[in-house]
Design an enzyme around this catalytic site. Sequence first.
Site, mmCIF file in Angstrom:
data_model
loop_
_atom_site.group_PDB
_atom_site.id
_atom_site.type_symbol
_atom_site.label_atom_id
_atom_site.label_comp_id
_atom_site.label_asym_id
_atom_site.label_seq_id
_atom_site.Cartn_x
_atom_site.Cartn_y
_atom_site.Cartn_z
ATOM 1 N N HIS B 203 -84.011 -53.345 81.027
ATOM 2 C CA HIS B 203 -84.079 -54.791 81.296
ATOM 3 C C HIS B 203 -83.359 -55.639 80.260
ATOM 4 O O HIS B 203 -83.303 -56.851 80.371
ATOM 5 C CB HIS B 203 -85.539 -55.239 81.477
ATOM 6 N N CYS B 325 -91.633 -60.583 71.800
ATOM 7 C CA CYS B 325 -92.827 -59.746 71.799
ATOM 8 C C CYS B 325 -93.895 -60.344 70.911
ATOM 9 O O CYS B 325 -95.073 -60.210 71.154
ATOM 10 C CB CYS B 325 -92.500 -58.346 71.301
#
Lengths: 404, 382
Positions: B203, B325
Amino acid sequence: MRTVILLKYGELALKGLNRSRYEKALMNNISAATRIPRNKIVSRRGRMYIRFEEGSTSSSPEVQDALQNLKYVLGLVGFSPAYEMKSDSTLEEIGETCLKVIPNIESATFKIDSRRSHKAFPHNSKEINERLGGVILKNKPNWKVKLKNPDIAIYVEARSEGVYVFTNLMEKRAHGGLPVGTSGRALTLLSGGIDSPVAGWMMQKRGVLTDCVYFHSYPYTGNKVKEKVIDLATKLVKWKQQDLKLFIPYFTKIQAEINKTCPEPLWTILHRRFMMRIAEEIALMKIKENNKRYQALITGDNLGQVASQTIYNIGVIDQATELPIFRPLLGMDKQEIVSIATEIDTFDISKQPHADCCTVFASRRPQTQGRISEAVEAEKLLNIEELIEESIQKMEIIKIEYNS
Amino acid sequence: MNNKTIYCDNNATTKVCDEALNEMIPFFSEYYGNPSSLHKMGLIAERAVKKSRLTLAKILKAEMDEIYFTSGGTESVNTAIKGIARANSRRGKHIISTKVEHESVLECLKQLEKEGFEITLVKPNSSGVVETNTIINEIRDETVLISVMHVNNELGSINNINEIARKSKEKNKDIFVFCDGAQSFGKLQINLKSIDAYSISAHKLHGPKGIGALYIKKKTLLTPILAGGGQERTLRSGTENVPGIVGFGKAAEIAYKNLEADTKNIKKIKNKFLEGLQTIPEASINSPASAIHSTLNISINGVPSEVMVYSLEEKGIYVSSGSACGGHKPKPSHVLKAASIPENRVKSALRFSFSRYNTPEEVRYILQAIKDSISEIKSVMN
């Protein structure tokens, strides 16, 4: 034989002439929480029951489902599944039911705790205790009778509508309080922190029906905070048994204007005063969905916790609205608040550290001994009405659906 | 909110390219067989998986049976690091890595530390680059694994992984070298000459989420994490994510077909942006000049990262504060700290990461938006 759930409500019984209003509200909330039709919930002589179909047991899915949902009904002190037998059942039949409700363990202490309010029942409570105690001892040779604090208390109630059998092990505790909706309506100011949802819940527990307000300062606070507040409201709605409205007024400009115009030590106090004004505006405005208004505001203030929550500043903030502000956490310690937040399942959401508007716009040296006169003086530099009007005009309203 | 979408957060994730998406769809609805099945439906799926494996192998100049599909970068990292460390622990329990690795690497190492491994983390230089000798100096007889990322996700710093691997093995020939390639595959030509394992995430290169790969050089001893049906030559059990693998293969194929042209265009965008930033006195550049073309980390003096992220979002521009993240736990970036960037700049850091879908025209809008946001925010905050 069928299963019923016995419903216990403490304080309601004290409510004299208003009692039927409280009972009615409680039964409606139970019906909404369990999706059991209203006519299956009966109230007789100070006892409320949910009656299930003939042949149902406490492990039937509909009974289990109801037990799951009942803990969210405020006003209930406790509830317990029980077997309902015909009022003319014999002691032999009742003895068999007793054997069904007790756990299958080798040794234990127990007592039979019987009550006879149905005077046509042919045995008095002393006889019932002795005869049924004999049945248990015969089938469970290693069990012993103990009248004070036994492991297992077997309750037998002979009433005119039936004989009820259950044990202390089947009883579940609920949160008590008053049924939601019996103490008026109030708006809870939710920030995304730990305290405000707890405050909203505590007032719900006192029977207040609450909707929520969240002050959004996008882009200074991100949409993740808004999402977090929506998640918190989704937890609160479980206790409400009907949909909850989340009002999200536009707050960015107000905070920006205050910080641009007013002395820095007063920023936080002034932000809070505007929050109260906007909440009051929402509380008194007729919302087209239900036309009802709110009579109070609820905040999670906790005396001395942060600069805006000193005894002086609370006074200055109160002066901004004519509505009473309920602050149920005022005298609590953080640990007490956290343990309630954990209990109502909001803690894990609240502790995610997304900055809310208070932190981004916080002043570096906040006033802790605010005076009303200085707040009023500072606000003269602002166009209060215009700011509030814009804030309401750009308000978003989210409906949080109740699904039991 | 603005209807414009200028997406500059491509190190976090990317849009799935149309070519990959179109290639995937039939594998959801038509060719949905299980590659392990004996019948025709199974065969079609198996062939599709093989085709993607071949695509990746060619790009990496590797053998097909050196490519393993996984659920993504994190799983590849876990499989490689834990797999190699555990399978070779009898030889030694020392691992060398760096302070600027992705969380998936650092957390893996923390787990291994609890299992009795000793971990040495070296500091990068002020460009965020890991210098070869800092690694070599830490090598001992019992060192079994070296884990160094290829391109840093926050700064874009590029590490000379082959030099590190070669010199490490000159000093201790039994060492395995693993390299996290999440931010490099699809953007750079990859040379795995001295590398034993390399992780890839689809991705990040316009492929779908939930699929990744791990390159493992033949004869590398490795203990699998998942037990099950023995797929991926027993290294990664679990039914293959066939549509994901198909999309991954296509995305990789396109990325390398257009690599030169895309690189040139993205460089142009970044240079234009850098030029424009010179007219913004509050802006300073954190990424080194040698960073990968697609990443630019900057700081806007006096404006907290999150506030700037939201303010640009309002104008339709999507960027990252630190790495995505860590986005739900706003703590100062460990990478920028390790690269000795001053704290006030760490707190106001923004990461722009571009892709082939960005245009030079967008840059002008971004620059104006940054200027507008600065003056809006400065008028409000102190």
